[in-house]
Design a protein around this motif. Structure first.
Motif, PDB file in Angstrom:
ATOM      1  N   GLN A   1       0.847  -1.205   0.000  1.00 50.30           N
ATOM      2  CA  GLN A   1       0.000   0.000   0.000  1.00 50.30           C
ATOM      3  C   GLN A   1       0.873   1.242   0.000  1.00 50.30           C
ATOM      4  OE1 GLN A   1      -3.396   0.026   2.737  1.00 50.30           O
ATOM      5  NE2 GLN A   1      -2.923   2.149   3.307  1.00 50.30           N
TER       6      GLN A   1
ATOM      7  N   TYR B   1      -4.090  -1.149   5.384  1.00 48.35           N
ATOM      8  CA  TYR B   1      -4.778  -0.432   6.453  1.00 48.35           C
ATOM      9  C   TYR B   1      -5.814  -1.356   7.104  1.00 48.35           C
ATOM     10  CZ  TYR B   1      -7.841   3.185   8.480  1.00 48.35           C
ATOM     11  OH  TYR B   1      -8.602   3.974   9.300  1.00 48.35           O
TER      12      TYR B   1
ATOM     13  N   HIS C   1       1.568   6.503  15.671  1.00 47.18           N
ATOM     14  CA  HIS C   1       0.616   5.448  15.293  1.00 47.18           C
ATOM     15  C   HIS C   1       1.317   4.125  14.968  1.00 47.18           C
ATOM     16  CE1 HIS C   1      -1.930   9.019  13.606  1.00 47.18           C
ATOM     17  NE2 HIS C   1      -1.993   8.943  14.933  1.00 47.18           N
TER      18      HIS C   1
ATOM     19  N   ARG D   1       1.353  14.289  13.144  1.00 47.07           N
ATOM     20  CA  ARG D   1       0.561  13.081  12.865  1.00 47.07           C
ATOM     21  C   ARG D   1       1.244  11.910  13.569  1.00 47.07           C
ATOM     22  NH1 ARG D   1      -2.837  13.530   7.978  1.00 47.07           N
ATOM     23  NH2 ARG D   1      -2.590  15.630   7.059  1.00 47.07           N
TER      24      ARG D   1
ATOM     25  N   LYS E   1       7.136   0.797   7.239  1.00 44.67           N
ATOM     26  CA  LYS E   1       6.862   1.987   6.430  1.00 44.67           C
ATOM     27  C   LYS E   1       8.162   2.545   5.885  1.00 44.67           C
ATOM     28  CE  LYS E   1       2.981   2.959   9.461  1.00 44.67           C
ATOM     29  NZ  LYS E   1       2.600   3.677  10.696  1.00 44.67           N
TER      30      LYS E   1
ATOM     31  N   PHE F   1       5.261  12.157  12.860  1.00 44.72           N
ATOM     32  CA  PHE F   1       6.102  13.243  12.364  1.00 44.72           C
ATOM     33  C   PHE F   1       5.479  14.593  12.666  1.00 44.72           C
ATOM     34  CE2 PHE F   1       3.556  14.450   8.711  1.00 44.72           C
ATOM     35  CZ  PHE F   1       3.029  13.279   8.177  1.00 44.72           C
TER      36      PHE F   1
ATOM     37  N   TYR G   1       4.384   7.418   1.749  1.00 46.76           N
ATOM     38  CA  TYR G   1       5.041   6.268   2.364  1.00 46.76           C
ATOM     39  C   TYR G   1       4.419   4.956   1.907  1.00 46.76           C
ATOM     40  CZ  TYR G   1       1.520   7.459   5.932  1.00 46.76           C
ATOM     41  OH  TYR G   1       0.373   7.809   6.603  1.00 46.76           O
TER      42      TYR G   1
ATOM     43  N   ASN H   1       0.755   5.381   0.659  1.00 46.68           N
ATOM     44  CA  ASN H   1      -0.035   6.445   1.289  1.00 46.68           C
ATOM     45  C   ASN H   1       0.562   7.798   0.931  1.00 46.68           C
ATOM     46  OD1 ASN H   1      -1.568   4.484   2.554  1.00 46.68           O
ATOM     47  ND2 ASN H   1      -0.439   4.581   4.478  1.00 46.68           N
TER      48      ASN H   1
ATOM     49  N   HIS I   1       5.098   5.297  14.738  1.00 40.12           N
ATOM     50  CA  HIS I   1       5.583   6.279  13.765  1.00 40.12           C
ATOM     51  C   HIS I   1       4.805   7.577  13.919  1.00 40.12           C
ATOM     52  CE1 HIS I   1       5.538   8.055   9.529  1.00 40.12           C
ATOM     53  NE2 HIS I   1       6.732   8.316  10.028  1.00 40.12           N
TER      54      HIS I   1
ATOM     55  N   GLU J   1      -5.544  -0.412  14.529  1.00 41.64           N
ATOM     56  CA  GLU J   1      -4.766   0.817  14.740  1.00 41.64           C
ATOM     57  C   GLU J   1      -4.652   1.152  16.220  1.00 41.64           C
ATOM     58  OE1 GLU J   1      -6.765   4.011  12.473  1.00 41.64           O
ATOM     59  OE2 GLU J   1      -4.799   4.464  11.676  1.00 41.64           O
TER      60      GLU J   1
ATOM     61  N   LYS K   1      -8.242  12.533  17.262  1.00 39.98           N
ATOM     62  CA  LYS K   1      -7.769  11.175  17.652  1.00 39.98           C
ATOM     63  C   LYS K   1      -6.425  11.287  18.364  1.00 39.98           C
ATOM     64  CE  LYS K   1      -5.731   8.452  14.544  1.00 39.98           C
ATOM     65  NZ  LYS K   1      -5.518   7.541  13.398  1.00 39.98           N
TER      66      LYS K   1
HETATM   67  C1  LIG Z   1      -3.793   5.560   7.831  1.00 49.07           C
HETATM   68  C2  LIG Z   1      -4.979   5.480   6.918  1.00 49.07           C
HETATM   69  C3  LIG Z   1      -6.071   6.309   7.064  1.00 49.07           C
HETATM   70  N1  LIG Z   1      -7.121   6.218   6.221  1.00 49.07           N
HETATM   71  C4  LIG Z   1      -8.242   7.149   6.398  1.00 49.07           C
HETATM   72  C5  LIG Z   1      -8.849   7.135   7.789  1.00 49.07           C
HETATM   73  C6  LIG Z   1      -9.264   8.561   8.014  1.00 49.07           C
HETATM   74  O1  LIG Z   1     -10.582   8.764   7.515  1.00 49.07           O
HETATM   75  C7  LIG Z   1      -8.312   9.387   7.164  1.00 49.07           C
HETATM   76  C8  LIG Z   1      -7.219  10.063   7.969  1.00 49.07           C
HETATM   77  O2  LIG Z   1      -6.594   9.071   8.765  1.00 49.07           O
HETATM   78  P1  LIG Z   1      -5.634   9.488   9.944  1.00 49.07           P
HETATM   79  O3  LIG Z   1      -6.189  10.696  10.639  1.00 49.07           O
HETATM   80  O4  LIG Z   1      -5.369   8.250  10.774  1.00 49.07           O
HETATM   81  O5  LIG Z   1      -4.323   9.933   9.150  1.00 49.07           O
HETATM   82  P2  LIG Z   1      -2.900  10.256   9.830  1.00 49.07           P
HETATM   83  O6  LIG Z   1      -3.096  10.961  11.142  1.00 49.07           O
HETATM   84  O7  LIG Z   1      -2.088  10.880   8.768  1.00 49.07           O
HETATM   85  O8  LIG Z   1      -2.343   8.801  10.174  1.00 49.07           O
HETATM   86  C9  LIG Z   1      -1.124   8.328   9.661  1.00 49.07           C
HETATM   87  O9  LIG Z   1      -0.126   8.982  10.379  1.00 49.07           O
HETATM   88  C10 LIG Z   1       1.019   8.267  10.778  1.00 49.07           C
HETATM   89  C11 LIG Z   1       2.197   9.186  10.564  1.00 49.07           C
HETATM   90  C12 LIG Z   1       1.246   6.952  10.188  1.00 49.07           C
HETATM   91  O10 LIG Z   1       2.365   6.450  10.142  1.00 49.07           O
HETATM   92  C13 LIG Z   1       0.100   6.160   9.744  1.00 49.07           C
HETATM   93  O11 LIG Z   1       0.318   5.695   8.423  1.00 49.07           O
HETATM   94  C14 LIG Z   1      -1.191   6.831   9.786  1.00 49.07           C
HETATM   95  O12 LIG Z   1      -1.745   6.486  11.037  1.00 49.07           O
HETATM   96  O13 LIG Z   1      -7.715   8.461   6.244  1.00 49.07           O
HETATM   97  C15 LIG Z   1      -7.171   5.287   5.198  1.00 49.07           C
HETATM   98  O14 LIG Z   1      -8.159   5.203   4.436  1.00 49.07           O
HETATM   99  N2  LIG Z   1      -6.103   4.436   5.045  1.00 49.07           N
HETATM  100  C16 LIG Z   1      -5.000   4.494   5.872  1.00 49.07           C
HETATM  101  O15 LIG Z   1      -4.054   3.706   5.672  1.00 49.07           O
END
Ligand SMILES: Cc1cn([C@H]2C[C@H](O)[C@@H](COP(=O)(O)OP(=O)(O)O[C@H]3O[C@H](C)C(=O)[C@H](O)[C@H]3O)O2)c(=O)[nH]c1=O
Length: 188
Positions: A46, A138, A62, A59, A72, A121, A132, A48, A119, A143, A169
């Motif tokens: 996958q 996912y 996680h 972010r 990753k 940042f 990444y 991202n 992870h 999570e 979150k």
């Molecule tokens: C991670 C992910 C999220 N989503 C959807 C779920 C939510 O509706 C939306 C935003 O998700 P989130 O707020 O969890 O996104 P980040 O805060 O950027 O999370 C990421 O941030 C840190 C840095 C990470 O390493 C992870 O890959 C990931 O957790 O995307 C998806 O559809 N697929 C995915 O793989």
């Protein structure tokens, strides 16, 4: 490709060559053989991409639990981040320790973060784009999050916490003690 293991040696900083000319540049941003030479052969399933509009967006921290734990390979195509990996493998000699690297469109570096690590940042510039590759898909129910500024981890983030921009979150994430037992450490 330049390959530099960090002080937690499973976390690796990689910098692929970038060939510039009068038109711009070309770079192989992922090459299986180059990664295999660095000891990284886990397949990716996958890709991202996230855009963070402001400087100071945090972010993380996680991870996904087994069997969906993700390795990753993180890189930045616009802007810059301070990228952090935390060892969450119970009984690891570096359990609860963190390493970090600045990844930017300018330095072109990538960070490999293995499964079993948290992870996160923080963006160092506005309009930062992070791409990444992940070694597992996912899986929302697997999570887990840990508070980015948990005093148990004492991560040296290069921003004033007052100016951090987080998701609901991440604002509600528990401390690192919640991670006990999430991952096991397999020596060798
Ligand atoms: C991670 C992910 C999220 N989503 C959807 C779920 C939510 O509706 C939306 C935003 O998700 P989130 O707020 O969890 O996104 P980040 O805060 O950027 O999370 C990421 O941030 C840190 C840095 C990470 O390493 C992870 O890959 C990931 O957790 O995307 C998806 O559809 N697929 C995915 O793989």
């Amino acid at each position: 490709m330049k390959v530099v293991p960090l002080s937690i040696p499973e976390v690796i900083l990689l910098t692929p060559p970038r060939f510039g000319d009068n038109r711009g540049f070309f770079s192989e941003t992922y090459n299986y053989d180059a990664m295999a030479k660095a000891g990284l052969t886990e397949p990716f399933v996958q890709d991202n991409q996230s855009l963070s509009r402001q400087k100071g967006v945090v972010r993380g921290l996680h991870c996904q639990l087994d069997p969906y734990a993700q390795g990753k390979l993180v890189r930045v195509t616009k802007g810059a981040i301070w990228d952090v990996a935390v060892d969450a493998r119970t009984n690891s000699p570096t359990y609860g320790k963190w390493v970090a690297a600045e990844l930017s469109a300018e330095n072109w570096s990538q960070l490999w973060i293995p499964p079993g690590f948290l992870h996160g940042f923080v963006t160092l510039q506005e309009e930062t784009e992070v791409l990444y590759k992940c070694t597992a898909l996912y899986n929302k129910s697997s999570e887990r999050s840990v508070k980015w500024d948990c005093p148990e981890l004492n991560i040296e983030w290069p921003i004033d916490p007052q100016n951090a921009v987080l998701s609901e979150k991440d604002l509600a994430a528990p401390g690192f003690s919640a991670a006990k037992g999430w991952f096991s450490y397999n020596k060798g």
